[in-house]
Design a protein around this motif. Structure first.
Motif, mmCIF file in Angstrom:
data_model
loop_
_atom_site.group_PDB
_atom_site.id
_atom_site.type_symbol
_atom_site.label_atom_id
_atom_site.label_comp_id
_atom_site.label_asym_id
_atom_site.label_seq_id
_atom_site.Cartn_x
_atom_site.Cartn_y
_atom_site.Cartn_z
ATOM 1 N N UNK A 2 -15.059 124.953 -5.890
ATOM 2 C CA UNK A 2 -14.087 124.119 -5.173
ATOM 3 C C UNK A 2 -13.354 123.195 -6.146
ATOM 4 N N UNK A 3 -14.084 122.605 -7.074
ATOM 5 C CA UNK A 3 -13.461 121.729 -8.069
ATOM 6 C C UNK A 3 -12.521 122.521 -8.971
ATOM 7 N N UNK A 4 -12.944 123.702 -9.366
ATOM 8 C CA UNK A 4 -12.130 124.566 -10.216
ATOM 9 C C UNK A 4 -10.850 124.956 -9.482
ATOM 10 N N UNK A 5 -10.963 125.217 -8.190
ATOM 11 C CA UNK A 5 -9.793 125.571 -7.383
ATOM 12 C C UNK A 5 -8.785 124.429 -7.359
ATOM 13 N N UNK A 6 -9.253 123.189 -7.270
ATOM 14 C CA UNK A 6 -8.341 122.033 -7.277
ATOM 15 C C UNK A 6 -7.611 121.938 -8.618
ATOM 16 N N UNK A 7 -8.343 122.157 -9.693
ATOM 17 C CA UNK A 7 -7.737 122.092 -11.029
ATOM 18 C C UNK A 7 -6.659 123.164 -11.168
ATOM 19 N N UNK A 8 -6.951 124.375 -10.753
ATOM 20 C CA UNK A 8 -5.986 125.469 -10.847
ATOM 21 C C UNK A 8 -4.783 125.195 -9.954
ATOM 22 N N UNK A 9 -5.023 124.645 -8.759
ATOM 23 C CA UNK A 9 -3.930 124.327 -7.844
ATOM 24 C C UNK A 9 -2.963 123.332 -8.486
ATOM 25 N N UNK A 10 -3.500 122.292 -9.105
ATOM 26 C CA UNK A 10 -2.657 121.308 -9.784
ATOM 27 C C UNK A 10 -1.966 121.947 -10.991
ATOM 28 N N UNK A 11 -2.695 122.778 -11.731
ATOM 29 C CA UNK A 11 -2.112 123.439 -12.893
ATOM 30 C C UNK A 11 -0.903 124.280 -12.493
ATOM 31 N N UNK A 12 -1.027 125.024 -11.419
ATOM 32 C CA UNK A 12 0.081 125.871 -10.988
ATOM 33 C C UNK A 12 1.225 125.036 -10.430
ATOM 34 N N UNK A 13 0.923 124.131 -9.479
ATOM 35 C CA UNK A 13 1.984 123.405 -8.773
ATOM 36 C C UNK A 13 2.633 122.299 -9.599
ATOM 37 N N UNK A 14 1.875 121.655 -10.474
ATOM 38 C CA UNK A 14 2.408 120.499 -11.209
ATOM 39 C C UNK A 14 2.709 120.780 -12.674
ATOM 40 N N UNK A 15 2.147 121.864 -13.231
ATOM 41 C CA UNK A 15 2.367 122.137 -14.650
ATOM 42 C C UNK A 15 3.204 123.405 -14.862
ATOM 43 N N UNK A 16 2.852 124.501 -14.204
ATOM 44 C CA UNK A 16 3.557 125.761 -14.441
ATOM 45 C C UNK A 16 4.839 125.916 -13.623
ATOM 46 N N UNK A 17 4.791 125.538 -12.363
ATOM 47 C CA UNK A 17 5.945 125.779 -11.502
ATOM 48 C C UNK A 17 7.164 124.896 -11.836
#
Length: 147
Positions: free
Chosen positions: A27-42
């Motif tokens: 669950x924690x890893x999912x939050x990190x990936x979600x932020x990585x995609x939405x706030x860093x990559x996109x």
């Protein structure tokens, strides 16, 4: 009482704790990936496409219908392919990261299971099996010499 006793044995064996730890880390890893995609990559991807926001991209099948007084008769019907694209990016990043972690753990496991590699402590069961294999080879060689 039988079910409670079985649950207690299940929990004490460690299966439940291992599973709980895995779920919490996941669950924690999912939050990190979600932020990585939405706030860093996109955002840079959006910048490269002239400010296109992927999460807002959708294919409208039917527009919102309103009557003459402005009251909504029916909602808009749309396919949100931008959200699907973001979810796909999440999936690719998580899949690649899990692949790298598993590959790293497998290399450590392979090192630990090699009894000749003295840089990593070999588990006792592997060490005993290795000695047993060596003894069997010696015994086979002695039997061949006797014939």
């Amino acid at each position: 009482m039988g079910i409670f006793k079985e649950f207690k044995e299940f929990a004490v064996k460690g299966n439940m704790m291992d599973m709980a730890i895995g779920i919490i880390i996941g669950a924690s890893f999912n939050k990190v990936i979600d932020v990585l995609v939405k706030k860093v990559l996109m955002p840079p991807l959006s910048l490269m496409t002239d400010g296109l926001k992927f999460q807002d991209k959708r294919l409208v099948l039917r527009d919102k219908l309103t009557d003459a007084s402005g009251e909504m008769i029916s909602d808009e019907v749309a396919i949100g392919y931008g959200a699907l694209f973001e979810a796909f990016m999440d999936f690719l990043i998580i899949g690649f990261t899990v692949f790298i972690v598993v590959k790293f753990l497998n290399s450590l496991k392979n090192k630990a299971q090699d009894p000749k590699d003295k840089t990593v402590k070999t588990p006792k069961d592997i060490e005993l099996l290795s000695h047993l294999t060596e003894l069997i080879k010696e015994q086979n060689e002695l039997l061949k010499k006797e014939k």
